[in-house]
Design a protein around this motif. Structure first.
Motif, PDB file in Angstrom:
ATOM      1  N   GLN A   1       0.835  -1.203   0.000  1.00  0.00           N
ATOM      2  CA  GLN A   1       0.000   0.000   0.000  1.00  0.00           C
ATOM      3  C   GLN A   1       0.866   1.247   0.000  1.00  0.00           C
ATOM      4  N   PRO A   2       0.384   2.313  -0.622  1.00  0.00           N
ATOM      5  CA  PRO A   2       1.146   3.560  -0.619  1.00  0.00           C
ATOM      6  C   PRO A   2       1.470   3.990   0.812  1.00  0.00           C
ATOM      7  N   GLY A   3       2.728   4.332   1.034  1.00  0.00           N
ATOM      8  CA  GLY A   3       3.182   4.718   2.373  1.00  0.00           C
ATOM      9  C   GLY A   3       3.640   3.545   3.214  1.00  0.00           C
ATOM     10  N   GLY A   4       3.324   2.337   2.796  1.00  0.00           N
ATOM     11  CA  GLY A   4       3.711   1.149   3.559  1.00  0.00           C
ATOM     12  C   GLY A   4       5.214   0.959   3.629  1.00  0.00           C
ATOM     13  N   GLY A   5       5.905   1.283   2.557  1.00  0.00           N
ATOM     14  CA  GLY A   5       7.362   1.192   2.559  1.00  0.00           C
ATOM     15  C   GLY A   5       7.976   2.208   3.511  1.00  0.00           C
ATOM     16  N   GLN A   6       7.420   3.419   3.500  1.00  0.00           N
ATOM     17  CA  GLN A   6       7.935   4.464   4.394  1.00  0.00           C
ATOM     18  C   GLN A   6       7.720   4.085   5.857  1.00  0.00           C
ATOM     19  N   THR A   7       6.552   3.557   6.168  1.00  0.00           N
ATOM     20  CA  THR A   7       6.271   3.159   7.548  1.00  0.00           C
ATOM     21  C   THR A   7       7.248   2.083   8.002  1.00  0.00           C
ATOM     22  N   ALA A   8       7.483   1.089   7.160  1.00  0.00           N
ATOM     23  CA  ALA A   8       8.416   0.019   7.512  1.00  0.00           C
ATOM     24  C   ALA A   8       9.841   0.554   7.648  1.00  0.00           C
ATOM     25  N   LYS A   9      10.262   1.459   6.754  1.00  0.00           N
ATOM     26  CA  LYS A   9      11.607   2.032   6.829  1.00  0.00           C
ATOM     27  C   LYS A   9      11.777   2.830   8.120  1.00  0.00           C
ATOM     28  N   LEU A  10      10.764   3.600   8.501  1.00  0.00           N
ATOM     29  CA  LEU A  10      10.867   4.372   9.740  1.00  0.00           C
ATOM     30  C   LEU A  10      10.971   3.451  10.946  1.00  0.00           C
ATOM     31  N   CYS A  11      10.274   2.324  10.916  1.00  0.00           N
ATOM     32  CA  CYS A  11      10.423   1.328  11.995  1.00  0.00           C
ATOM     33  C   CYS A  11      11.856   0.809  12.034  1.00  0.00           C
ATOM     34  N   ASN A  12      12.425   0.548  10.880  1.00  0.00           N
ATOM     35  CA  ASN A  12      13.820   0.105  10.794  1.00  0.00           C
ATOM     36  C   ASN A  12      14.752   1.152  11.397  1.00  0.00           C
ATOM     37  N   GLN A  13      14.531   2.412  11.058  1.00  0.00           N
ATOM     38  CA  GLN A  13      15.407   3.476  11.544  1.00  0.00           C
ATOM     39  C   GLN A  13      15.276   3.679  13.054  1.00  0.00           C
ATOM     40  N   VAL A  14      14.076   3.536  13.582  1.00  0.00           N
ATOM     41  CA  VAL A  14      13.883   3.639  15.030  1.00  0.00           C
ATOM     42  C   VAL A  14      14.648   2.522  15.726  1.00  0.00           C
ATOM     43  N   SER A  15      14.548   1.324  15.201  1.00  0.00           N
ATOM     44  CA  SER A  15      15.264   0.195  15.785  1.00  0.00           C
ATOM     45  C   SER A  15      16.770   0.416  15.725  1.00  0.00           C
ATOM     46  N   LEU A  16      17.265   0.813  14.571  1.00  0.00           N
ATOM     47  CA  LEU A  16      18.694   1.057  14.396  1.00  0.00           C
ATOM     48  C   LEU A  16      19.186   2.144  15.337  1.00  0.00           C
ATOM     49  N   ALA A  17      18.508   3.285  15.338  1.00  0.00           N
ATOM     50  CA  ALA A  17      18.951   4.414  16.152  1.00  0.00           C
ATOM     51  C   ALA A  17      18.892   4.091  17.635  1.00  0.00           C
ATOM     52  N   SER A  18      17.854   3.403  18.056  1.00  0.00           N
ATOM     53  CA  SER A  18      17.731   3.045  19.468  1.00  0.00           C
ATOM     54  C   SER A  18      18.859   2.115  19.896  1.00  0.00           C
ATOM     55  N   CYS A  19      19.213   1.182  19.033  1.00  0.00           N
ATOM     56  CA  CYS A  19      20.325   0.272  19.341  1.00  0.00           C
ATOM     57  C   CYS A  19      21.664   1.004  19.358  1.00  0.00           C
TER      58      CYS A  19
END
Length: 171
Positions: free
Chosen positions: A71-89
């Motif tokens: 769905q439109p925006g689905g890639g962005q949502t998943a990427k932001l989840c990835n970045q939150v995980s990365l940055a938090s670690c």
């Protein structure tokens, strides 16, 4: 659209393209500079496989993994989840291994702050994730801490350094 932006912007771009009988989808990437050089980026696609099929050969030229979020925006949502995980670690000490710790820790220890991914770009991505979390009325304390630290790094001249330059704040 290979950039990381807000999910809403991705939906707006998709909808505007459809009005013109064109097709657009969000496709943020991960893998850093070396992944781009090696052609092994991971694509996080806000569309279905059938929607991407006409341009899949092109996408395969610079990627080794592709994930579809239908769905439109689905890639962005998943990427932001990835970045939150990365940055938090990255900001919290831990014993868990990751690709980031394997590649960035040795660089940091050697004083190599050359960017594979710019600190200012991760700060932007975390800000996007925090904005989305406000929309959803959820808190992301690890991401808030990461944003504060990356923002501080950028303010003291580290915006064009690699994300591993975060360790300069701990010195």
């Amino acid at each position: 659209d290979l950039t990381t932006s807000s999910p809403q912007l991705a939906r707006d771009i998709h909808d505007a393209a459809e009005v013109e009988d064109k097709h657009a989808f969000d496709c943020p990437v991960t893998g850093g500079e070396q992944g781009a050089i090696d052609g092994t980026l991971t694509l996080i696609i806000g569309a279905g496989e059938k929607d991407v099929a006409p341009v899949l050969p092109l996408l395969e030229c610079f990627s080794s993994k592709r994930f579809f979020f239908d769905q439109p925006g689905g890639g962005q949502t998943a990427k932001l989840c990835n970045q939150v995980s990365l940055a938090s670690c990255m900001v919290g000490p831990g014993t868990g291994g990751s690709g980031a710790s394997r590649t960035l820790a040795p660089k940091s220890l050697a004083g190599d702050y050359k960017p594979g991914f710019l600190a200012e770009h991760l700060r932007k991505d975390i800000a996007l994730a925090l904005s989305r979390s406000e929309d959803l009325d959820i808190t992301l304390p690890g991401a808030e801490t990461a944003f504060t630290l990356f923002d501080m790094l950028c303010q003291i001249g580290g915006s064009r350094m690699g994300t591993q330059a975060l360790t300069l704040l701990y010195q």
